[in-house]
Design a protein around this motif. Structure first.
Motif, short mmCIF file in Angstrom:
data_model
loop_
_atom_site.label_atom_id
_atom_site.label_comp_id
_atom_site.label_asym_id
_atom_site.label_seq_id
_atom_site.Cartn_x
_atom_site.Cartn_y
_atom_site.Cartn_z
N VAL A 1 -10.73 -19.80 -8.33
CA VAL A 1 -9.73 -19.96 -7.27
C VAL A 1 -9.53 -18.63 -6.55
CG1 VAL A 1 -7.79 -19.56 -8.85
CG2 VAL A 1 -7.39 -20.80 -6.72
N LEU A 2 -9.36 -18.71 -5.24
CA LEU A 2 -9.07 -17.52 -4.42
C LEU A 2 -7.69 -17.71 -3.80
CD1 LEU A 2 -11.38 -15.73 -1.88
CD2 LEU A 2 -9.11 -16.45 -1.17
N TYR A 3 -6.86 -16.68 -3.91
CA TYR A 3 -5.55 -16.68 -3.25
C TYR A 3 -5.60 -15.69 -2.10
CZ TYR A 3 -3.76 -19.22 -7.29
OH TYR A 3 -3.55 -20.17 -8.26
N PHE A 4 -5.20 -16.17 -0.93
CA PHE A 4 -5.21 -15.34 0.27
C PHE A 4 -3.81 -15.35 0.87
CE2 PHE A 4 -5.66 -15.50 5.03
CZ PHE A 4 -6.02 -14.17 5.21
N SER A 5 -3.29 -14.18 1.17
CA SER A 5 -1.98 -14.12 1.81
C SER A 5 -1.97 -13.02 2.85
CB SER A 5 -0.88 -13.88 0.78
OG SER A 5 -0.94 -12.55 0.32
N ASN A 6 -1.05 -13.13 3.80
CA ASN A 6 -0.82 -12.00 4.70
C ASN A 6 0.54 -12.17 5.36
OD1 ASN A 6 -1.13 -12.67 7.80
ND2 ASN A 6 -2.64 -13.93 6.73
N ILE B 1 -6.54 -11.73 -2.29
CA ILE B 1 -6.73 -10.93 -1.07
C ILE B 1 -5.42 -10.91 -0.29
CG2 ILE B 1 -8.18 -10.53 0.95
CD1 ILE B 1 -10.19 -12.50 -0.08
N ASP B 2 -4.87 -9.73 -0.13
CA ASP B 2 -3.66 -9.56 0.68
C ASP B 2 -3.93 -8.43 1.67
OD1 ASP B 2 -0.98 -9.77 1.58
OD2 ASP B 2 -0.41 -8.11 0.26
N LEU C 1 -10.75 -10.27 -9.25
CA LEU C 1 -11.08 -9.36 -8.16
C LEU C 1 -9.87 -9.24 -7.24
CD1 LEU C 1 -13.10 -7.68 -6.43
CD2 LEU C 1 -13.83 -9.84 -5.36
N ASN C 2 -9.44 -8.01 -6.97
CA ASN C 2 -8.26 -7.72 -6.16
C ASN C 2 -8.71 -6.89 -4.96
OD1 ASN C 2 -5.69 -7.15 -5.22
ND2 ASN C 2 -5.01 -6.07 -7.05
N LEU C 3 -8.73 -7.51 -3.76
CA LEU C 3 -9.22 -6.84 -2.55
C LEU C 3 -8.05 -6.36 -1.70
CD1 LEU C 3 -12.03 -9.42 -1.67
CD2 LEU C 3 -12.31 -7.19 -2.78
N PHE C 4 -8.22 -5.20 -1.06
CA PHE C 4 -7.10 -4.49 -0.40
C PHE C 4 -6.00 -4.33 -1.47
CE2 PHE C 4 -9.14 -7.01 2.97
CZ PHE C 4 -9.42 -6.04 3.92
N CYS C 5 -6.38 -3.75 -2.60
CA CYS C 5 -5.55 -3.83 -3.82
C CYS C 5 -4.27 -3.00 -3.74
CB CYS C 5 -6.36 -3.44 -5.04
SG CYS C 5 -6.69 -1.65 -5.17
N TYR C 6 -4.19 -2.05 -2.79
CA TYR C 6 -3.00 -1.19 -2.68
C TYR C 6 -2.82 -0.44 -4.00
CZ TYR C 6 1.87 -0.02 -1.23
OH TYR C 6 3.04 0.62 -0.90
N THR C 7 -1.71 -0.58 -4.70
CA THR C 7 -1.51 0.15 -5.96
C THR C 7 -1.90 -0.70 -7.17
OG1 THR C 7 0.80 -0.53 -6.03
CG2 THR C 7 0.32 1.56 -4.95
N ALA C 8 -2.63 -1.79 -6.92
CA ALA C 8 -3.22 -2.66 -7.96
C ALA C 8 -2.20 -3.29 -8.90
CB ALA C 8 -4.29 -1.89 -8.75
#
Length: 315
Positions: free
Chosen positions: A266-271, A229-230, A159-166
Motif C-alpha cells: 500500500v502507498l499513502y500519498f498526502s499533501n 509520500i508527503d 519507504l518514506n519519500l520527502f521524509c523531512y525528519t523521518a
C-alpha cells in the motif's frame, strides 16, 4: 499578569475552552503536542500549538486590506492572553509569521539557537526545534497517518519519500518494520532524522538517503510493502534539477513510486496544497481511495482542509 483588553479576553476564553476540551482527549490518547487554536476567530488569525510545556504560535500574514497597526495590536493582545489562558510561562511562547514562501526562503533558518527538545507520540520519542526553522520538525496534522503506519508496518519494508525528519520512519521501526528507507534532499533534515532514530534505539536496518526523490526513484531497484509520500507544494533546491511542483508532477511521482510497490503493498500519498486535484486517470491504473477524513484528529477537525490523503494499491 497584564489586565486583558476586551478582545484579548474573548480570545483567552476561546483558547481556554479549546484547551479544556482537547486536553481531555490528549491525556487519554497520550498526545504530547497538539493544536489548540487555528484562526477560530477571524480577527485573531493565529495557529497555537502546544508542545508539552511550550507554546508555538504562528501568525498568518494579514491581508493587505487590514490596517497593519490593528493587526499588530491584535497580535499583542493574543500574546498577552496565551500564557494566562494556557498556564504557561511567557518565556516559553515562540512566535513565527507564516507567509507565502517563495524561492529558497521556505528552507531558511529563522534563528540559530540549536535548542532541541524531546516530545512523545505513540510510544516514540521525537526531537522538535521550535525556534530555528519555520516548521518544528513534526507536522502535527499527520499524527494519525504516522500512527497508522506504525500499526501496519510489522514485517514490512517501508519507504518514506520527502521524509523531512523521518518521524514516520521512526513510527514504522517502532511498529516492527523489517527495514526503513528514508529519502530527502536536505542534509540538515537527514541529520535530524538520524537523531530521531537513534533516540529510540533504531539504527540498523534504517537507511537514510540524501537525494532528489524523482531522480532517486528513477534509479531505484528495490521493492517496498509500505510507502509514504508527503511532498512539499513546490521545491526548487539548488541540489536538484528544475523545480518540483506537486500539482504538475504528482502523476509522474506516483507512477515511479508505484513501480517500487510490492504486490499486496500500500502507498499513502498526502499533501497540503489547498487547491490540489488528484489526476483522475490514476484511478484507471491503480485502486485509489481518498482517506482524508480518517487522517484528521480532533485538534484538526475544525480545519479539514489542512491536508488531503489517499491510499493507492496495485490492481
Amino acid at each position: 499578569p497584564a489586565r486583558l483588553s476586551e478582545g484579548a479576553q474573548m480570545f483567552a476564553n476561546r483558547l481556554q475552552k479549546n484547551f479544556k476540551q482537547l486536553g481531555k482527549w490528549a491525556r487519554r490518547e497520550k498526545v504530547d503536542c497538539y493544536r489548540v487554536y487555528d484562526a477560530d476567530m477571524p480577527e485573531y488569525a493565529l495557529a497555537v500549538d502546544l508542545y508539552h510545556d511550550w507554546v508555538h504560535v504562528q501568525e498568518y500574514a494579514a491581508p493587505r486590506s487590514i490596517d497593519p497597526d490593528k493587526a499588530q495590536a491584535r497580535l499583542l493582545d493574543a500574546l498577552s492572553a496565551i500564557p494566562q489562558a494556557l498556564g504557561v510561562d511567557q518565556q516559553r511562547v515562540v512566535l513565527k509569521r507564516r507567509e507565502r514562501q517563495t524561492g529558497t526562503r521556505q528552507y531558511e533558518r529563522q534563528a540559530t539557537e540549536g535548542r532541541f527538545q524531546e516530545v512523545s507520540e505513540g510510544g516514540v520519542k521525537l526531537l522538535v526545534n521550535l525556534t530555528d526553522y519555520l516548521d518544528t520538525g513534526l507536522f502535527l496534522d499527520h499524527r494519525p497517518m504516522r500512527l497508522r503506519i506504525q500499526r501496519e508496518a510489522a514485517g514490512k519494508r517501508f519507504l518514506n519519500l520527502f521524509c523531512y525528519t523521518a518521524t514516520a520512519s521512526v513510527h514504522a521501526a517502532k511498529g516492527g518494520a523489517r527495514s526503513t528507507t528514508s529519502v530527502d534532499l536536505s542534509k540538515t533534515y537527514l541529520d535530524w532524522a538520524r537523531r530521531n532514530l537513534s533516540l529510540n534505539g533504531f539504527s540498523e536496518r534504517n537507511r537514510l538517503e540524501q537525494g532528489d526523490v524523482m531522480a532517486w526513484l528513477e534509479n531505484a531497484q528495490d521493492s517496498y510493502d509500505l510507502i509514504f509520500i508527503d511532498p512539499p507544494t513546490f521545491s526548487n533546491s539548488k541540489r536538484m534539477e528544475g523545480v518540483f511542483d506537486v500539482q504538475r508532477d504528482h502523476v509522474q511521482l506516483l507512477d515511479l513510486a508505484m513501480a517500487r510497490l510490492a504486490p499486496g503493498g500500500v502507498l499513502y500519498f498526502s499533501n497540503n496544497f489547498r487547491k490540489f486535484q488528484l489526476d483522475e486517470h490514476l484511478a484507471t491504473r491503480y485502486a485509489v481511495e481518498e482517506i482524508s477524513a480518517q487522517t484528521l484528529d480532533p485538534d484538526f477537525a475544525r480545519n479539514n482542509r489542512i491536508h488531503r490523503a489517499w491510499q493507492l494499491r496495485l490492481r
